[in-house]
Design a protein around this motif. Structure first.
Motif, short mmCIF file in Angstrom:
data_model
loop_
_atom_site.label_atom_id
_atom_site.label_comp_id
_atom_site.label_asym_id
_atom_site.label_seq_id
_atom_site.Cartn_x
_atom_site.Cartn_y
_atom_site.Cartn_z
N PRO A 39 0.82 -1.23 0.00
CA PRO A 39 0.00 0.00 0.00
C PRO A 39 0.85 1.27 0.00
O PRO A 39 0.50 2.25 -0.63
N GLY A 40 1.98 1.23 0.68
CA GLY A 40 2.79 2.44 0.80
C GLY A 40 3.67 2.71 -0.39
O GLY A 40 3.84 3.85 -0.81
N GLN A 41 4.24 1.67 -0.98
CA GLN A 41 5.22 1.81 -2.06
C GLN A 41 4.66 1.52 -3.44
O GLN A 41 5.32 1.77 -4.45
N GLY A 42 3.46 0.99 -3.51
CA GLY A 42 2.90 0.65 -4.82
C GLY A 42 3.60 -0.57 -5.40
O GLY A 42 4.00 -1.47 -4.67
N LEU A 43 3.75 -0.57 -6.71
CA LEU A 43 4.39 -1.69 -7.42
C LEU A 43 5.86 -1.40 -7.63
O LEU A 43 6.21 -0.41 -8.26
N GLN A 44 6.71 -2.28 -7.12
CA GLN A 44 8.14 -2.09 -7.30
C GLN A 44 8.75 -3.29 -8.00
O GLN A 44 8.50 -4.44 -7.63
N TYR B 36 -1.44 0.80 -17.18
CA TYR B 36 -1.99 -0.49 -16.81
C TYR B 36 -3.24 -0.24 -15.97
O TYR B 36 -3.35 0.76 -15.28
N GLN B 38 -6.31 -2.18 -13.33
CA GLN B 38 -6.76 -3.35 -12.57
C GLN B 38 -8.20 -3.12 -12.15
O GLN B 38 -8.49 -2.27 -11.29
N TYR B 86 -2.47 2.42 -13.25
CA TYR B 86 -1.06 2.63 -12.99
C TYR B 86 -0.37 3.12 -14.26
O TYR B 86 -0.54 2.55 -15.34
N PHE B 99 6.70 1.65 -11.96
CA PHE B 99 5.29 2.02 -11.86
C PHE B 99 5.10 3.22 -10.95
O PHE B 99 5.85 3.42 -9.99
N ALA B 101 2.40 5.16 -8.23
CA ALA B 101 1.70 4.63 -7.05
C ALA B 101 0.26 4.25 -7.35
O ALA B 101 -0.37 3.55 -6.55
#
Lengths: 114, 109
Positions: A39-44, B36, B38, B86, B99, B101
């Protein structure tokens, strides 16, 4: 055509343990990439493999590792788990590679570290 | 290093109204940009990429290199557009996807 399959879907571990996550790409896809979603960093971005070779790695400590097998299936391993490793780990496959941009994602493996 | 910024975490619009999702990036070279999406209880999937210049589900996005932006737009939002979006960047000749956030869009009837 079966989609990207990730196992296990859910798992709970304790600090200090290690975990292995598996990803089966779409048949014929040669590239597999891994992402950590929080939730804090998103997609890494974690890393990308193409024909068993790691082509790039994100900014994660050495505790995070992966590999790809000759059948394109991939595994990622996290050793010495920390609370902050709790996340959804997504795998994506691509026909030719991450450079084509069209990634097909799995449903993810949700890891909880207690 | 590259960075993708989506300034809005949440966006709420009425059905039939225009919707614009902002995406700004920082990268010194030539990037490739993607959106992207979702949907609820579905997997993350590619919506569109800047090099194809297509309109997918009524959405368009233009790469503005001067403003380093890749905003996503749709003139008339539909309820089925409610989803998490995203923005993503790939440096050319590199095998890494960064990506933003994400922005949660809610389209109200």
């Amino acid at each position: 055509k079966a989609g990207v399959t990730q196992t296990p879907r859910y798992l709970i571990k304790t600090r200090g343990q290690q975990v292995t996550l598996s990803c089966s790409p779409i048949s014929g896809h040669r590239s597999v990439s891994w992402y950590q979603q929080t939730p804090g960093q998103g997609l890494q971005f974690l890393f990308e493999y193409f024909s068993e070779t790691q082509r790039n790695k994100g900014n994660f400590p050495g505790r995070f590792s992966g590999r790809q097998f000759s059948n394109s299936r991939s595994e990622m391993n996290v050793s010495t788990l920390e609370l902050g490793d709790s996340a959804l780990y997504l795998c994506a496959s691509s026909l030719e590679g991450i450079d084509t941009g069209e990634l097909f994602f799995g449903e993810g493996s949700r890891l909880t570290v207690l | 290093a590259q960075r993708v910024t989506q300034p809005e975490k949440l966006l709420s619009v009425f059905k039939g109204a225009p919707v614009e999702l902002k995406c700004n990036y920082s990268y010194s070279g030539s990037p490739e940009l993607f959106w992207y999406v979702q949907y609820s209880r579905q997997r993350l999937q590619l919506l569109l990429r800047h090099i194809s210049r297509e309109s997918i589900k009524g959405f368009t996005a233009d790469l503005n290199k001067g403003e380093t932006s890749f905003h996503l737009k749709k003139p008339f939002a539909q309820e089925e557009d409610s989803a998490m979006y995203y923005c993503a960047l790939r440096p050319l000749n590199d095998y890494k996807l960064s990506f933003g956030a994400g922005t949660t869009v809610t389209v109200r009837a």
